[in-house]
Design a protein around this motif. Sequence first.
Motif, short mmCIF file in Angstrom:
data_model
loop_
_atom_site.label_atom_id
_atom_site.label_comp_id
_atom_site.label_asym_id
_atom_site.label_seq_id
_atom_site.Cartn_x
_atom_site.Cartn_y
_atom_site.Cartn_z
N TRP A 79 -28.34 -27.17 22.58
CA TRP A 79 -26.96 -27.66 22.63
C TRP A 79 -26.46 -27.97 21.22
O TRP A 79 -27.20 -28.52 20.40
CB TRP A 79 -26.88 -28.94 23.46
N PRO A 80 -25.20 -27.67 20.92
CA PRO A 80 -24.63 -28.14 19.66
C PRO A 80 -24.63 -29.66 19.62
O PRO A 80 -24.65 -30.33 20.67
CB PRO A 80 -23.19 -27.59 19.69
N ASP A 81 -24.60 -30.22 18.43
CA ASP A 81 -24.53 -31.67 18.30
C ASP A 81 -23.26 -32.18 18.97
O ASP A 81 -22.19 -31.53 18.90
CB ASP A 81 -24.53 -32.08 16.83
N ARG A 82 -23.37 -33.33 19.58
CA ARG A 82 -22.21 -33.91 20.23
C ARG A 82 -21.29 -34.51 19.16
O ARG A 82 -21.72 -35.37 18.38
CB ARG A 82 -22.64 -34.99 21.22
N PRO A 83 -20.03 -34.09 19.11
CA PRO A 83 -19.12 -34.61 18.08
C PRO A 83 -18.63 -36.01 18.45
O PRO A 83 -18.83 -36.49 19.57
CB PRO A 83 -17.97 -33.61 18.10
N GLY A 84 -17.95 -36.64 17.50
CA GLY A 84 -17.23 -37.87 17.83
C GLY A 84 -16.06 -37.56 18.75
O GLY A 84 -15.66 -36.40 18.93
N ALA A 85 -15.49 -38.60 19.34
CA ALA A 85 -14.42 -38.39 20.32
C ALA A 85 -13.23 -37.64 19.72
O ALA A 85 -12.69 -36.73 20.34
CB ALA A 85 -13.98 -39.74 20.89
N ASP A 86 -12.81 -38.01 18.51
CA ASP A 86 -11.66 -37.35 17.89
C ASP A 86 -11.95 -35.87 17.64
O ASP A 86 -11.09 -35.01 17.87
CB ASP A 86 -11.29 -38.02 16.58
N ASP A 87 -13.15 -35.57 17.16
CA ASP A 87 -13.50 -34.17 16.92
C ASP A 87 -13.66 -33.41 18.23
O ASP A 87 -13.37 -32.21 18.30
CB ASP A 87 -14.79 -34.08 16.09
N GLY A 88 -14.12 -34.08 19.28
CA GLY A 88 -14.16 -33.44 20.59
C GLY A 88 -12.78 -33.10 21.08
O GLY A 88 -12.52 -31.99 21.58
N ASP A 89 -11.84 -34.05 20.91
CA ASP A 89 -10.44 -33.77 21.27
C ASP A 89 -9.90 -32.58 20.49
O ASP A 89 -9.19 -31.72 21.04
CB ASP A 89 -9.57 -34.99 20.97
N LEU A 90 -10.23 -32.52 19.21
CA LEU A 90 -9.75 -31.44 18.36
C LEU A 90 -10.27 -30.09 18.85
O LEU A 90 -9.50 -29.12 18.94
CB LEU A 90 -10.18 -31.68 16.92
N GLN A 91 -11.55 -30.01 19.17
CA GLN A 91 -12.11 -28.74 19.66
C GLN A 91 -11.43 -28.30 20.94
O GLN A 91 -11.10 -27.12 21.12
CB GLN A 91 -13.61 -28.89 19.89
N ILE A 92 -11.21 -29.24 21.85
CA ILE A 92 -10.58 -28.91 23.12
C ILE A 92 -9.13 -28.48 22.91
O ILE A 92 -8.66 -27.50 23.49
CB ILE A 92 -10.67 -30.11 24.08
N ALA A 93 -8.40 -29.21 22.08
CA ALA A 93 -6.99 -28.88 21.84
C ALA A 93 -6.85 -27.50 21.20
O ALA A 93 -5.98 -26.72 21.58
CB ALA A 93 -6.35 -29.94 20.95
N ARG A 94 -7.70 -27.18 20.23
CA ARG A 94 -7.64 -25.86 19.60
C ARG A 94 -7.92 -24.75 20.61
O ARG A 94 -7.24 -23.72 20.64
CB ARG A 94 -8.64 -25.79 18.46
N SER A 95 -8.97 -24.95 21.41
CA SER A 95 -9.31 -23.94 22.40
C SER A 95 -8.17 -23.74 23.39
O SER A 95 -7.79 -22.61 23.71
CB SER A 95 -10.59 -24.35 23.13
N TRP A 96 -7.61 -24.85 23.85
CA TRP A 96 -6.53 -24.78 24.85
C TRP A 96 -5.28 -24.12 24.27
O TRP A 96 -4.66 -23.28 24.92
CB TRP A 96 -6.24 -26.18 25.36
N LEU A 97 -4.91 -24.48 23.05
CA LEU A 97 -3.74 -23.85 22.44
C LEU A 97 -3.93 -22.35 22.26
O LEU A 97 -2.98 -21.58 22.42
CB LEU A 97 -3.45 -24.49 21.07
N ALA A 98 -5.16 -21.92 21.96
CA ALA A 98 -5.40 -20.49 21.78
C ALA A 98 -5.10 -19.71 23.05
O ALA A 98 -4.66 -18.56 22.99
CB ALA A 98 -6.85 -20.25 21.35
N GLY A 99 -5.29 -20.34 24.20
CA GLY A 99 -5.05 -19.63 25.46
C GLY A 99 -3.73 -19.93 26.11
O GLY A 99 -3.23 -19.10 26.90
#
Length: 396
Positions: A213-233
């Motif tokens: 598993w990738p390292d678990r990010p902090g909450a803000d970085d987790g939000d960032l990953q999700i937001a980027r992925s969602w915007l791409a689609g």
Amino acid sequence: MTRLIDDDERRARLGRRHLLADGHRAETPADVANALTAIHSTDHTSTVLGVLARTSSLSIPDVERALYLDRSIVRVLGMRRTMFAVDYRLAPAMWSSFDSTVARDQERLLVRYMHAAGIDDPAGWIEESQRRLLAFLADHPEATSAEIGEGDPYLSARLPISGPGDTLTTQSVASRLLTLLSAKGIVLRGQPRGSWTSSQVSWVETTQWRNDWPDRPGADDGDLQIARSWLAGYAPATLEDLAWWTGWPKGRSRKALDRAGAIEVQTSAGPGFVLPDDVDPVESAGPWVALLPGLDSSTMGWRNRAFYLGNHAKRVFDNVGNGGPTVWVDGRIVGGWAHRDSGEVAFEVFDDVGREALLAIETRADQLESILKDAHQASRTALHRFRALTALSSTA
């Protein structure tokens, strides 16, 4: 001047990026998960059909292999306290992002149910229950909730919970604790018992499922990953769309958009946002049709749905906001479908879509009927909730 992305272009983006248009299909289930950010997975049948609707070559065993052998996609409890299948590399961001919302809500529920059962030290009970449960799973990976309870009477204790209409029912400590630990990313849902439509869930420790598993990010970085992925689609999308889809407050959603470097554009629903490299126009995806399962990620992807739903909301969504099985033509929802007792896939078209599109819908319905020939009862259970197709579902 703010760039305008009109509804035609939004539908073109949907067809291409959600892998529904011909020439833009997926090669793997992970491709689908990444394109959608998350595939709806409360109903396992919906997960499989959502993947197969976006490919020309995959089969049911291919989806099961990705979920349970390759484990390239995993089922997690995330947005809006709903089950989704995501690329395993995104899962740690999901656990981190939703620990303060979904996991915390589940813990509050468990504590409340323990108080109702007369347990004076819920924190101590949870700690001891978790220790026992994980010890059992270490020795019995992919056990069911019932098997866990049978293996340790401590975990089979019954908790009173509220049911439909404020009725009271009970649920085992093991069952409630598994939901909490899955929201935290400590355990995962493994392969269901029985066929691909089975709802009998097995459980496994997350560290037993994969060791990379990738390292678990902090909450803000987790939000960032999700937001980027969602915007791409899903871009262009409004702030309200992201806040609804994630279940985050608007301030948190705005912060994630800002950190993603989102650029404001104009849509028919008002100001929307795209990623910095996604401003250029997108051409039409050409003609396409699709039959998507209930609660599909494309149907449920936005709060502001007029650009693809038109005036069909009451025919597609039930009174608590669940989208039924849908028929799509060129980026619009134009009808719904159901699985009859006879095994036939019946559909209803709400709009005049033309002869060629109607023939293409009939072809898709025949293909779907073949897929569902071994899944009749499971499919009907998922479809019967939706008012729009009551007549279709009940007519043989």
